[in-house]
Design a protein around this motif. Structure first.
Motif, PDB file in Angstrom:
ATOM      1  N   ARG A  15       0.841  -1.179   0.000  1.00  0.00           N
ATOM      2  CA  ARG A  15       0.000   0.000   0.000  1.00  0.00           C
ATOM      3  C   ARG A  15       0.884   1.240   0.000  1.00  0.00           C
ATOM      4  N   THR A  26      -5.958  -6.830  -1.431  1.00  0.00           N
ATOM      5  CA  THR A  26      -6.951  -6.288  -2.352  1.00  0.00           C
ATOM      6  C   THR A  26      -7.950  -7.399  -2.577  1.00  0.00           C
ATOM      7  N   VAL A  49     -15.827   0.552   3.556  1.00  0.00           N
ATOM      8  CA  VAL A  49     -15.508   1.632   2.616  1.00  0.00           C
ATOM      9  C   VAL A  49     -16.444   2.809   2.880  1.00  0.00           C
ATOM     10  N   ASP A  53     -14.582   7.221  -0.395  1.00  0.00           N
ATOM     11  CA  ASP A  53     -13.455   6.376  -0.793  1.00  0.00           C
ATOM     12  C   ASP A  53     -13.843   5.358  -1.857  1.00  0.00           C
ATOM     13  N   ARG A  66     -13.753   0.334  -7.422  1.00  0.00           N
ATOM     14  CA  ARG A  66     -12.657   0.346  -6.455  1.00  0.00           C
ATOM     15  C   ARG A  66     -13.156   0.987  -5.165  1.00  0.00           C
ATOM     16  N   HIS A  68     -11.596   1.985  -1.206  1.00  0.00           N
ATOM     17  CA  HIS A  68     -10.433   2.068  -0.318  1.00  0.00           C
ATOM     18  C   HIS A  68     -10.912   2.000   1.130  1.00  0.00           C
ATOM     19  N   VAL A  69     -10.321   1.102   1.906  1.00  0.00           N
ATOM     20  CA  VAL A  69     -10.638   0.972   3.321  1.00  0.00           C
ATOM     21  C   VAL A  69      -9.515   1.620   4.118  1.00  0.00           C
ATOM     22  N   ARG A  70      -9.884   2.568   4.944  1.00  0.00           N
ATOM     23  CA  ARG A  70      -8.886   3.216   5.796  1.00  0.00           C
ATOM     24  C   ARG A  70      -8.653   2.336   7.027  1.00  0.00           C
ATOM     25  N   GLU A  86      -7.877  -6.304   6.789  1.00  0.00           N
ATOM     26  CA  GLU A  86      -8.176  -5.026   6.155  1.00  0.00           C
ATOM     27  C   GLU A  86      -7.611  -5.031   4.746  1.00  0.00           C
ATOM     28  N   ASP A  88      -8.361  -3.223   0.447  1.00  0.00           N
ATOM     29  CA  ASP A  88      -9.177  -2.493  -0.506  1.00  0.00           C
ATOM     30  C   ASP A  88      -9.940  -3.477  -1.382  1.00  0.00           C
ATOM     31  N   TYR A  89     -10.850  -2.941  -2.171  1.00  0.00           N
ATOM     32  CA  TYR A  89     -11.668  -3.761  -3.062  1.00  0.00           C
ATOM     33  C   TYR A  89     -11.459  -3.299  -4.502  1.00  0.00           C
ATOM     34  N   GLU A  90     -11.483  -4.275  -5.411  1.00  0.00           N
ATOM     35  CA  GLU A  90     -11.388  -3.945  -6.832  1.00  0.00           C
ATOM     36  C   GLU A  90     -12.015  -5.060  -7.652  1.00  0.00           C
TER      37      GLU A  90
END
Length: 133
Positions: A15, A26, A49, A53, A66, A68-70, A86, A88-90
């Protein structure tokens, strides 16, 4: 009308935030796809998410989702262990010419992205009247 093009799930990536040595996952979000009249609906689960984001793009017939997870760490606590992964997604889909790309709608609520892909007028079945000679 919408066909999955790429599936990226469970792969580790570096990241690019403040700590470049940290890795995150991801994930490929789970989706449900169904038709409602002349509209194809895609529901994509992206827990964690925030609406700001979320990124949905359409380029050359490719619809890309897409999220984004903080990272979450409560103030004043030191993490000892964590079972929740934790990341992100795509996910990307290849759209056919049947989709009216100018009328695609997207809503995001409670971690679920809802996309409405209306069928183009040219792609709808047409009734041709037959005249008796």
């Amino acid at each position: 009308m919408a066909r999955e093009m790429t599936a990226q799930g469970g792969r580790e990536v570096t990241r690019g935030d403040t700590d470049s040595s940290r890795t995150a996952m991801t994930f490929m979000p789970a989706v449900d796809i169904f038709e409602q009249g002349d509209v194809t609906v895609i529901l994509a689960d992206m827990p964690g998410v925030a609406p700001g984001d979320m990124d949905v793009t359409l380029e050359r017939q490719v619809l890309t989702l897409r999220g984004h997870v903080r990272p979450h760490a409560p103030d004043g606590y030191r993490r000892i262990t964590s079972e929740y992964r934790e990341g992100d997604y795509e996910r990307a889909f290849s759209l056919s010419d049947e989709v009216d790309q100018e009328k695609i709608k997207a809503d995001f609520k409670h971690g679920v992205l809802r996309l409405e892909l209306p069928r183009a007028a040219e792609a709808k079945p047409k009734k041709i009247s037959v005249k008796a000679a």
